[in-house]
Write a protein that holds these residues in place. Structure first.
Motif: not given
Length: 516
Positions: A350-365
């Motif tokens: 789900e996290i991999a999907r959320q990163l694409r879906l929200r287009d989250i960039g930079g550093i993710i912890v």
């Protein structure tokens, strides 16, 4: 894997939803007045050189000057500056022959910005990153023109083949073909989609891109900075260009013009897939019809629930994004370690999907549930890398630290998609304040007194069912009877399930609402 593209066209712009096996994985928005998209070419003017940053600020027409770092200049920056000036001052009716252009020596990697852009010249630049928050666009002088199978890079002679093509023989075949058909003064990057394609298909793609370069030359002629020279294709066609594969099985569009344009584009790049494009004109909004709206509402909140009962908390700070994994009531065995592993694996997908879906960039912890066994930590890292394999943004996944944290870096190309999924409270109207429920009885009694004083003798009071039960309970404690006796009126109280808890309304004998 089945891929679907659902395209919602409205007066404000275009929304594009990418579904994989019916699951929303990407959501793109293109506003009707959108400018400064990644890939757009601009003629900019150098406004300020900052030797301390080894960078320059360029005026491309945005409210804030765009940023150009020395590392984004391209080794062929001097050739680009020379070409820009030649194209601007070209007097011919047709573009000059680029194959006869004399390429300048490359700049050194460790050079200084003021050595290359001294005199603050006009320069052709490409948008590398869209404006984000208070920052202007990020620019590059490494011009690239992407096609379906190849990417054209002017001023060099390099041919490179995508590393995602695993067959050494296929890579060698493509290298030979492209070296034979490559135009002079152009480098070519062969994309993954070129695997198995014929010489004719690759050549056709190259011809289309060289025609684009000639158009850029024409658009530069007599141009005064800041000026847009060429736009990247609209998001619909650019996504199809980058994503269209054999497992793409449907493109649905609710606008006739974009439907026709998309069908024509697919007819050109993949004639055998033209039947996947369909036009939607049903009664429901297109995103409602294909379940996109429901997925958006369920995916963009601070809390993301997983099917098993586990859930994610996603927080954003100025410096990074933090994701906390919670097990909820999930339990697959009596083994705590096995429970933690299974929950973490589900969360990783789900996290991999959320990163694409929200287009989250930079550093993710990511704070996964603690696991003790090194093998389980390795399994989780391998799973995370596998789930992120389809992510087109550049990314890196680090091993889980001794504190149980996983760090991910992900390329940020555009502003993060952030959709407000909350709705205005029907009780407080969004103010965050309501009448204290303990005073509700007193408030209704005062309003009854007001109505009696103004001549009303027959009144209906509509309230929430719970309040109705409270007002009419008991024989000696019945509040409605007390009011009837006190005010000497005909009072009828009725429950209404549509009311919020403290909502109530008075009606007269004609069943018309009495306004206060």
């Amino acid at each position: 894997m089945n891929k679907e593209l659902i395209i919602n066209v409205s007066p404000g712009g275009v929304e594009i939803a990418l579904l994989e096996d019916k699951k929303l994985v990407e959501l793109h928005t293109e506003k009707a007045d959108a400018n400064f998209a990644v890939g757009d070419l601009y003629l900019g003017k150098v406004k300020k050189l900052i030797p301390g940053l080894n960078a320059a600020f360029i005026d491309v027409g945005f409210e804030k000057d765009a940023f150009l770092h020395y590392t984004d200049l391209s080794p062929y920056a001097r050739s680009l500056l020379k070409f820009t000036q030649m194209a601007i001052h070209d007097k011919g009716e047709t573009p000059f022959d680029f194959s006869n252009f004399n390429v300048e020596p490359e700049i050194v990697k460790t050079g200084k910005i003021n050595e290359v852009l001294n005199g603050k010249p006009s320069v052709l630049v490409q948008i590398l990153k869209e404006p984000i928050a208070a920052k202007g666009p990020r620019l590059s002088c490494e011009i690239s023109l992407p096609g379906r199978f190849v990417v054209l890079t002017p001023f060099n002679e390099i041919v490179a083949v995508s590393k995602k093509i695993h067959s050494a023989e296929e890579r060698k075949r493509l290298q030979k073909i492209v070296e034979a058909i490559r135009p002079k003064n152009f480098g070519v990057i062969v994309r993954t989609a070129a695997e198995g394609k014929s010489t004719a298909e690759l050549h056709q793609d190259l011809i289309a891109l060289t025609e684009n370069w000639k158009q850029i030359q024409l658009n530069l002629k007599g141009a005064v900075p800041p000026a847009k020279i060429m736009s990247e294709q609209d998001k619909t066609t650019s996504m199809l260009r980058d994503l269209l594969t054999v497992d793409f099985n449907r493109v649905v569009i609710n606008d006739k013009n974009i439907y026709n344009d998309t069908k024509a584009y697919i007819q050109k790049i993949a004639p055998d897939k033209v039947d996947i494009v369909t036009y939607y004109n049903g009664p429901l909004p297109i995103f409602d019809q294909y379940g996109v709206t429901k997925q958006v509402k369920g995916s963009f909140g601070k809390t993301v629930n997983l099917p098993s009962g586990a859930y994610l908390i996603i927080e954003h700070t100025e410096a990074l994004h933090v994701i906390d994994v919670n097990s909820g009531y999930k339990s697959v065995s009596n083994n705590q370690e096995e429970n933690a592993l299974q929950t973490n694996l589900e969360a990783a997908e789900e996290i991999a999907r959320q990163l694409r879906l929200r287009d989250i960039g930079g550093i993710i912890v990511i704070d996964f549930i603690d696991m003790k066994l090194p093998d389980n930590k390795r399994k989780l890292q391998d799973a995370m890398e596998e789930y992120m394999k389809n992510d087109r943004a550049k990314h890196a996944v680090l091993p889980i630290s001794k504190f149980g944290l996983m760090q991910i870096t992900r390329q940020r190309m555009r502003p993060e998609v952030n959709i407000n999924t909350s709705e205005i409270c029907p009780t407080c109207g969004g103010t965050g304040m309501v009448t204290p429920s303990i005073l509700l009885e007193d408030e209704m009694e005062k309003r009854l007194q007001y109505l009696v004083n103004h001549g009303h003798r027959q009144i209906e009071l509509h309230v929430h069912p719970i309040v109705y039960a409270y007002l009419t309970k008991g024989w000696f404690t019945n509040i409605v009877k007390k009011w009837k006796k006190k005010f000497a009126i005909k009072l009828k109280v009725l429950p209404n399930n549509n009311y919020s808890f403290i909502e109530y309304h008075f009606f007269d004998e004609n069943e018309e609402e009495i306004k206060f």
